[in-house]
Motif scaffolding. Structure first.
Motif, PDB file in Angstrom:
ATOM      1  N   LEU A  99      14.795   2.984  -2.299  1.00 44.02           N
ATOM      2  CA  LEU A  99      13.569   3.084  -3.104  1.00 44.02           C
ATOM      3  C   LEU A  99      12.453   2.249  -2.476  1.00 44.02           C
ATOM      4  O   LEU A  99      11.303   2.699  -2.362  1.00 44.02           O
ATOM      5  CB  LEU A  99      13.862   2.614  -4.538  1.00 44.02           C
ATOM      6  CG  LEU A  99      12.668   2.453  -5.462  1.00 44.02           C
ATOM      7  CD1 LEU A  99      11.911   3.774  -5.629  1.00 44.02           C
ATOM      8  CD2 LEU A  99      13.122   1.928  -6.832  1.00 44.02           C
ATOM      9  N   ALA A 100      12.784   1.044  -2.041  1.00 40.38           N
ATOM     10  CA  ALA A 100      11.769   0.177  -1.423  1.00 40.38           C
ATOM     11  C   ALA A 100      11.228   0.811  -0.139  1.00 40.38           C
ATOM     12  O   ALA A 100      10.011   0.821   0.102  1.00 40.38           O
ATOM     13  CB  ALA A 100      12.369  -1.195  -1.124  1.00 40.38           C
ATOM     14  N   VAL A 101      12.122   1.363   0.669  1.00 43.15           N
ATOM     15  CA  VAL A 101      11.667   1.998   1.918  1.00 43.15           C
ATOM     16  C   VAL A 101      10.765   3.191   1.601  1.00 43.15           C
ATOM     17  O   VAL A 101       9.730   3.403   2.235  1.00 43.15           O
ATOM     18  CB  VAL A 101      12.883   2.427   2.779  1.00 43.15           C
ATOM     19  CG1 VAL A 101      12.440   3.290   3.952  1.00 43.15           C
ATOM     20  CG2 VAL A 101      13.642   1.193   3.274  1.00 43.15           C
ATOM     21  N   ARG A 102      11.137   3.937   0.573  1.00 44.16           N
ATOM     22  CA  ARG A 102      10.300   5.081   0.182  1.00 44.16           C
ATOM     23  C   ARG A 102       8.904   4.617  -0.222  1.00 44.16           C
ATOM     24  O   ARG A 102       7.891   5.175   0.217  1.00 44.16           O
ATOM     25  CB  ARG A 102      10.969   5.848  -0.967  1.00 44.16           C
ATOM     26  CG  ARG A 102      10.092   6.956  -1.547  1.00 44.16           C
ATOM     27  CD  ARG A 102      10.742   7.626  -2.737  1.00 44.16           C
ATOM     28  NE  ARG A 102      11.831   8.509  -2.368  1.00 44.16           N
ATOM     29  CZ  ARG A 102      11.660   9.737  -1.897  1.00 44.16           C
ATOM     30  NH1 ARG A 102      10.438  10.223  -1.734  1.00 44.16           N
ATOM     31  NH2 ARG A 102      12.685  10.481  -1.597  1.00 44.16           N
ATOM     32  N   LEU A 103       8.836   3.578  -1.052  1.00 41.04           N
ATOM     33  CA  LEU A 103       7.533   3.096  -1.534  1.00 41.04           C
ATOM     34  C   LEU A 103       6.651   2.671  -0.357  1.00 41.04           C
ATOM     35  O   LEU A 103       5.451   2.944  -0.339  1.00 41.04           O
ATOM     36  CB  LEU A 103       7.732   1.923  -2.504  1.00 41.04           C
ATOM     37  CG  LEU A 103       8.312   2.277  -3.872  1.00 41.04           C
ATOM     38  CD1 LEU A 103       8.663   1.009  -4.647  1.00 41.04           C
ATOM     39  CD2 LEU A 103       7.330   3.128  -4.664  1.00 41.04           C
ATOM     40  N   ILE A 104       7.274   1.987   0.615  1.00 40.46           N
ATOM     41  CA  ILE A 104       6.494   1.509   1.761  1.00 40.46           C
ATOM     42  C   ILE A 104       6.071   2.684   2.641  1.00 40.46           C
ATOM     43  O   ILE A 104       4.907   2.805   3.027  1.00 40.46           O
ATOM     44  CB  ILE A 104       7.317   0.479   2.572  1.00 40.46           C
ATOM     45  CG1 ILE A 104       7.529  -0.776   1.740  1.00 40.46           C
ATOM     46  CG2 ILE A 104       6.616   0.144   3.892  1.00 40.46           C
ATOM     47  CD1 ILE A 104       8.573  -1.721   2.307  1.00 40.46           C
ATOM     48  N   ALA A 105       7.008   3.557   2.947  1.00 43.74           N
ATOM     49  CA  ALA A 105       6.707   4.674   3.860  1.00 43.74           C
ATOM     50  C   ALA A 105       5.650   5.602   3.263  1.00 43.74           C
ATOM     51  O   ALA A 105       4.872   6.211   3.989  1.00 43.74           O
ATOM     52  CB  ALA A 105       7.984   5.440   4.179  1.00 43.74           C
ATOM     53  N   GLU A 106       5.629   5.686   1.949  1.00 45.67           N
ATOM     54  CA  GLU A 106       4.630   6.544   1.298  1.00 45.67           C
ATOM     55  C   GLU A 106       3.313   5.797   1.057  1.00 45.67           C
ATOM     56  O   GLU A 106       2.395   6.346   0.443  1.00 45.67           O
ATOM     57  CB  GLU A 106       5.188   7.083  -0.033  1.00 45.67           C
ATOM     58  CG  GLU A 106       6.290   8.131   0.193  1.00 45.67           C
ATOM     59  CD  GLU A 106       6.895   8.647  -1.106  1.00 45.67           C
ATOM     60  OE1 GLU A 106       6.658   8.032  -2.177  1.00 45.67           O
ATOM     61  OE2 GLU A 106       7.619   9.657  -1.037  1.00 45.67           O
ATOM     62  N   GLY A 107       3.257   4.536   1.496  1.00 48.12           N
ATOM     63  CA  GLY A 107       2.019   3.772   1.342  1.00 48.12           C
ATOM     64  C   GLY A 107       1.761   3.347  -0.085  1.00 48.12           C
ATOM     65  O   GLY A 107       0.622   3.068  -0.466  1.00 48.12           O
ATOM     66  N   ARG A 108       2.826   3.274  -0.897  1.00 49.39           N
ATOM     67  CA  ARG A 108       2.636   2.946  -2.318  1.00 49.39           C
ATOM     68  C   ARG A 108       2.924   1.474  -2.617  1.00 49.39           C
ATOM     69  O   ARG A 108       2.861   1.055  -3.763  1.00 49.39           O
ATOM     70  CB  ARG A 108       3.521   3.842  -3.177  1.00 49.39           C
ATOM     71  CG  ARG A 108       3.050   5.288  -3.149  1.00 49.39           C
ATOM     72  CD  ARG A 108       4.177   6.235  -3.515  1.00 49.39           C
ATOM     73  NE  ARG A 108       4.616   6.044  -4.876  1.00 49.39           N
ATOM     74  CZ  ARG A 108       5.812   6.450  -5.334  1.00 49.39           C
ATOM     75  NH1 ARG A 108       6.664   7.043  -4.524  1.00 49.39           N
ATOM     76  NH2 ARG A 108       6.135   6.263  -6.584  1.00 49.39           N
ATOM     77  N   ALA A 109       3.315   0.696  -1.588  1.00 53.60           N
ATOM     78  CA  ALA A 109       3.557  -0.740  -1.785  1.00 53.60           C
ATOM     79  C   ALA A 109       2.814  -1.497  -0.703  1.00 53.60           C
ATOM     80  O   ALA A 109       3.075  -1.314   0.478  1.00 53.60           O
ATOM     81  CB  ALA A 109       5.057  -1.029  -1.692  1.00 53.60           C
ATOM     82  N   ARG A 110       1.881  -2.322  -1.110  1.00 55.25           N
ATOM     83  CA  ARG A 110       1.092  -3.083  -0.130  1.00 55.25           C
ATOM     84  C   ARG A 110       1.109  -4.562  -0.497  1.00 55.25           C
ATOM     85  O   ARG A 110       1.058  -4.898  -1.681  1.00 55.25           O
ATOM     86  CB  ARG A 110      -0.360  -2.597  -0.132  1.00 55.25           C
ATOM     87  CG  ARG A 110      -0.559  -1.165   0.299  1.00 55.25           C
ATOM     88  CD  ARG A 110      -1.937  -0.669  -0.090  1.00 55.25           C
ATOM     89  NE  ARG A 110      -2.214  -0.883  -1.508  1.00 55.25           N
ATOM     90  CZ  ARG A 110      -1.801  -0.088  -2.483  1.00 55.25           C
ATOM     91  NH1 ARG A 110      -1.093   0.981  -2.210  1.00 55.25           N
ATOM     92  NH2 ARG A 110      -2.097  -0.352  -3.738  1.00 55.25           N
ATOM     93  N   GLY A 128      -2.319 -10.916  -1.488  1.00 57.46           N
ATOM     94  CA  GLY A 128      -2.300 -12.239  -2.102  1.00 57.46           C
ATOM     95  C   GLY A 128      -0.894 -12.788  -2.319  1.00 57.46           C
ATOM     96  O   GLY A 128      -0.618 -13.370  -3.365  1.00 57.46           O
ATOM     97  N   GLY A 129      -0.016 -12.565  -1.356  1.00 60.87           N
ATOM     98  CA  GLY A 129       1.339 -13.117  -1.465  1.00 60.87           C
ATOM     99  C   GLY A 129       2.255 -12.337  -2.395  1.00 60.87           C
ATOM    100  O   GLY A 129       3.381 -12.749  -2.663  1.00 60.87           O
ATOM    101  N   MET A 130       1.755 -11.213  -2.907  1.00 65.21           N
ATOM    102  CA  MET A 130       2.593 -10.378  -3.774  1.00 65.21           C
ATOM    103  C   MET A 130       2.498  -8.940  -3.289  1.00 65.21           C
ATOM    104  O   MET A 130       1.717  -8.614  -2.392  1.00 65.21           O
ATOM    105  CB  MET A 130       2.115 -10.470  -5.216  1.00 65.21           C
ATOM    106  CG  MET A 130       2.351 -11.838  -5.820  1.00 65.21           C
ATOM    107  SD  MET A 130       2.250 -11.817  -7.597  1.00 65.21           S
ATOM    108  CE  MET A 130       0.498 -11.703  -7.813  1.00 65.21           C
ATOM    109  N   VAL A 131       3.284  -8.074  -3.905  1.00 60.31           N
ATOM    110  CA  VAL A 131       3.214  -6.658  -3.542  1.00 60.31           C
ATOM    111  C   VAL A 131       2.504  -5.904  -4.659  1.00 60.31           C
ATOM    112  O   VAL A 131       2.901  -5.988  -5.823  1.00 60.31           O
ATOM    113  CB  VAL A 131       4.629  -6.071  -3.325  1.00 60.31           C
ATOM    114  CG1 VAL A 131       4.555  -4.571  -3.111  1.00 60.31           C
ATOM    115  CG2 VAL A 131       5.285  -6.744  -2.121  1.00 60.31           C
ATOM    116  N   ALA A 132       1.453  -5.196  -4.283  1.00 56.75           N
ATOM    117  CA  ALA A 132       0.764  -4.337  -5.240  1.00 56.75           C
ATOM    118  C   ALA A 132       1.390  -2.955  -5.148  1.00 56.75           C
ATOM    119  O   ALA A 132       1.510  -2.395  -4.060  1.00 56.75           O
ATOM    120  CB  ALA A 132      -0.717  -4.272  -4.899  1.00 56.75           C
ATOM    121  N   LEU A 133       1.839  -2.452  -6.300  1.00 51.00           N
ATOM    122  CA  LEU A 133       2.431  -1.108  -6.333  1.00 51.00           C
ATOM    123  C   LEU A 133       1.457  -0.170  -7.004  1.00 51.00           C
ATOM    124  O   LEU A 133       0.705  -0.574  -7.894  1.00 51.00           O
ATOM    125  CB  LEU A 133       3.720  -1.119  -7.164  1.00 51.00           C
ATOM    126  CG  LEU A 133       4.924  -1.871  -6.616  1.00 51.00           C
ATOM    127  CD1 LEU A 133       6.068  -1.787  -7.616  1.00 51.00           C
ATOM    128  CD2 LEU A 133       5.352  -1.303  -5.272  1.00 51.00           C
TER     129      LEU A 133
END
Ligand code: GRF
Length: 217
Positions: free
Chosen positions: A182-193, A196-201
């Protein structure tokens, strides 16, 4: 095949690696496993990767003078493989600040606790010794300090009074195998950036929260 290439770094069993390879077989999965890299030639997961026709490479840390030289050799191989994301999956080497900086925000890890609680080793034993009722697992971006960095996905796992470190590890591992893809999907789809030291979903609906341990009835 998806153009977003990932590498998986392992040192042992490789069950999280296997979960990622399996997930990537789905036609709609946005990433492909381009390389499995191990610092140990006896890592069990290498056979699993080879059986799935994934390119593998072994770079033995003992062949290098120090951590920086070993990490630089890995960087060379990873850059040549043109990977966009590196997934640590039971990779039992600390990484140099240089490596973490080179791959900043392209390097993620999975850990069997709800970080920032229970960083480090022997997590399941320590959770049982502490008496927490809910454990879990975390996928996070890697920063130089061990098990630190912006959190991408977590799953909660209740702890039973008769759990042993092994039974608890097995229950948490099942969830690890769900959240890593799930994490890899979110990143590969550009949905997790990272921000400020956190991940914006991207916005999504929260699951209903109804986990109380022990149950109310
Ligand atoms: C997993 O519990 C993972 O969370 C931790 O190391 C273990 C690796 O297991 N970082 P596997 O090699 O993926 O089966």
């Amino acid at each position: 095949m998806a153009g977003f290439k990932i590498a998986i770094l392992i040192s042992g069993r490789g069950s999280n690696m296997a979960a990622l390879i399996e997930a990537a077989k789905a036609e709609d999965f946005p990433a492909q496993v381009a390389l499995v890299l191990s610092n140990r030639e006896d890592a069990q997961g290498l056979a699993t990767a080879r059986a799935a026709n994934i390119p593998t490479q072994v770079i033995k840390h003992g062949d290098f003078e120090g951590r920086e030289a070993f990490d630089a050799a890995m960087t060379e191989v990873l850059a040549a493989a043109d990977v966009r994301l590196i997934c640590l999956a039971g990779f039992m080497r600390l990484l140099s600040p240089e490596f973490c900086q080179r791959w900043r925000d392209s390097l993620i890890n999975i850990h069997p606790s709800l970080l920032p609680a229970f960083k480090g080793l022997n997590v399941h034993e320590r959770m049982l010794e502490t008496g927490v009722r809910i454990g879990g697992c975390t996928v996070h971006y890697v920063r130089p300090a061990m098990d630190e960095g912006p959190i991408i996905v977590q799953a909660a796992v209740p702890i039973a009074s008769d759990d042993t470190p092994d039974t608890l590890a097995a229950r948490i591992l099942e969830q690890e195998h769900r959240i890593y893809p799930l994490a890899v999907r979110l990143i590969a789809e550009g949905r997790a950036r990272t921000a400020g030291g956190m991940v914006a979903l991207d916005s999504f609906e929260l699951p209903e929260i109804r986990l109380i341990n022990p149950p109310t009835q």
